[in-house]
Write a protein that holds these residues in place. Sequence first.
Motif, PDB file in Angstrom:
ATOM      1  N   ARG A 126      -2.621  23.099  26.769  1.00 38.22           N
ATOM      2  CA  ARG A 126      -3.961  22.031  26.784  1.00 38.22           C
ATOM      3  C   ARG A 126      -3.852  23.395  25.236  1.00 38.22           C
ATOM      4  O   ARG A 126      -3.950  24.139  25.164  1.00 38.22           O
ATOM      5  CB  ARG A 126      -4.938  21.806  27.548  1.00 38.22           C
ATOM      6  CG  ARG A 126      -4.755  20.889  28.414  1.00 38.22           C
ATOM      7  CD  ARG A 126      -5.972  20.178  28.736  1.00 38.22           C
ATOM      8  NE  ARG A 126      -6.045  19.211  29.714  1.00 38.22           N
ATOM      9  CZ  ARG A 126      -6.529  18.623  29.956  1.00 38.22           C
ATOM     10  NH1 ARG A 126      -7.778  19.186  30.210  1.00 38.22           N
ATOM     11  NH2 ARG A 126      -5.507  17.350  31.706  1.00 38.22           N
ATOM     12  N   ARG A 127      -4.496  22.614  24.339  1.00 39.69           N
ATOM     13  CA  ARG A 127      -4.500  23.092  22.586  1.00 39.69           C
ATOM     14  C   ARG A 127      -6.073  23.763  22.786  1.00 39.69           C
ATOM     15  O   ARG A 127      -7.023  23.118  23.388  1.00 39.69           O
ATOM     16  CB  ARG A 127      -4.446  22.453  21.471  1.00 39.69           C
ATOM     17  CG  ARG A 127      -5.141  21.473  21.686  1.00 39.69           C
ATOM     18  CD  ARG A 127      -5.472  20.504  20.269  1.00 39.69           C
ATOM     19  NE  ARG A 127      -5.863  19.244  20.099  1.00 39.69           N
ATOM     20  CZ  ARG A 127      -6.299  18.629  19.438  1.00 39.69           C
ATOM     21  NH1 ARG A 127      -6.282  18.444  18.218  1.00 39.69           N
ATOM     22  NH2 ARG A 127      -6.403  16.699  19.717  1.00 39.69           N
ATOM     23  N   ILE A 128      -6.073  25.090  22.705  1.00 39.92           N
ATOM     24  CA  ILE A 128      -7.308  25.634  22.906  1.00 39.92           C
ATOM     25  C   ILE A 128      -7.814  25.814  21.165  1.00 39.92           C
ATOM     26  O   ILE A 128      -6.729  26.752  20.802  1.00 39.92           O
ATOM     27  CB  ILE A 128      -8.152  25.763  23.731  1.00 39.92           C
ATOM     28  CG1 ILE A 128      -7.184  27.895  24.083  1.00 39.92           C
ATOM     29  CG2 ILE A 128      -8.185  25.520  25.447  1.00 39.92           C
ATOM     30  CD1 ILE A 128      -7.485  28.372  24.986  1.00 39.92           C
ATOM     31  N   SER A 164      -1.605  22.755  17.690  1.00 40.22           N
ATOM     32  CA  SER A 164      -2.604  21.384  17.852  1.00 40.22           C
ATOM     33  C   SER A 164      -1.813  20.523  17.959  1.00 40.22           C
ATOM     34  O   SER A 164      -2.031  19.678  19.118  1.00 40.22           O
ATOM     35  CB  SER A 164      -3.462  21.362  16.605  1.00 40.22           C
ATOM     36  OG  SER A 164      -5.133  20.475  16.992  1.00 40.22           O
TER      37      SER A 164
END
Lengths: 327, 170
Positions: free
Chosen positions: B54-56, B108
């Motif tokens: 997951r992008r963070i 992203s």
Amino acid sequence: MRAFDYVRAGDTAEAVREAGGAETRFIAGGTNLLDLMKLEVMAPGKLVDINRLDLGGIEATGEGGLRIGALVTNSDLAADARVRRDWPVLSRALLAGASGQLRNKATTGGNLLQRTRCYYFYDRGEPCNKREPGSGCAAKDGMNRILAILGTSEHCIATHPSDMAVAMRALGARVEVEGQGSGREIALEDFYRLPGDTPHIETVLEPGELITAVILPPPAGGRQIYRKVRDRSSYAFALVSVAAVVAVENGRIAKAQLAFGGLGPMPWRDADVEDALVGETPSAALFDRAGDILLAEAKGYGGNDFKIPLTRRTLAAVLTQATEDDQ
Amino acid sequence: MQFQLDVNGERHALDLDTRTSLLDALRDHLGLTGSKKGCDHGQCGACTVMVNGRRINSCLTLACMHEGDEITTIEGLGRPDDLSPLQRAFVEHDGYQCGYCTPGQICSATAMLDEIKAGWPSNVTGDLEAQVEASIEEVSERMSGNLCRCSCYPGIVDAIRQVAKEEARA
């Protein structure tokens, strides 16, 4: 950033036990807390990391609602098939907030507890009663375009920034918390406090109490709308937002659950507005009367005066859409 | 504080101040300078990495909170002689000018395409329960957490949509 002790809690009991001190904060997603710690607007002496706690699931409740674990991310909650089908106003509100990256970290519990984006709260060179009780409020006579028109006091005119909480308020959600030795449930309508002369105290949580879940009541049906008015079309806080759950039966409004963001220090809901709508035939005049009731006590501070007519018009637009025949 | 980080398939033992952000740990302590520091407040997206797919924003999380997580940076997606599909598409479509935001854009976008495949709706999705397409409107909305001050957005959107189409055909 000030130095702090870091403790990784293994379960809820340990987290609550570790959080006894006044200088302690829980950290989950951290997207708001770390931002504020970098600016030393918040400077906890100890962080209790709750990410390893078993608070991640979304489960059906016996009454037909949902129990959303406090660590469920905004992304997962917005994408949950049950939420999209039966509580779409919540999905819509979540998707209207922040960015993809932030929604992947931000949690259900943390979102409820995020702090205001008032410029003066963030600016340590300016007085702010929320950041430093007794120092004054620079916002009242300052740049207050984004700030509150309802529920303010002479000590604070900050808004609560959440979109998620606005939808939850419209849906009648409850907050489940765990403290030293006991748990309790708090209706979201009782969860936040008006600023009064203690704007630094924002909720009814006791020191060390941990949000463990949010409970949604059974599906409310009706048409569900989240309308957010903001300065750019994505990744911006609300100037005004409306979460609506509205049903029309036999030409009359049978249900009207309405909550508002961007207007006050908490997600705003006014039973008098809803009472004025239920049982009535939808019309522009009726929607205008609802606006009168909602905004009877509204007070602008110069820069945010525009929010009063903007709220009236946004409410009318949402109610028009929610009561149209052909949907 | 002593802890381990798993980055791009390698385990690293670290002994860092608890205040160290994941971004600073990657750049200053592991030499992975592809991830960039723009605003350091989660507003620009230059620091975007993937954690467990997951992008963070790596600037808004503490390194010590990520023991046991699988972290992927731009260095883990491709190399100059072996570009990832998105890296290649950004080159083809001029998806950058100065290049500072590019690693964050690509990390992203990599995770964002997985979000579309998983059926996640966005703020511009008309029907919350329908399958979404990587339209210009959808890609723009979903990438709003990544700013490009050179304003190469048309190239960025074209690059991402090309890869989305290639993946849909594959």
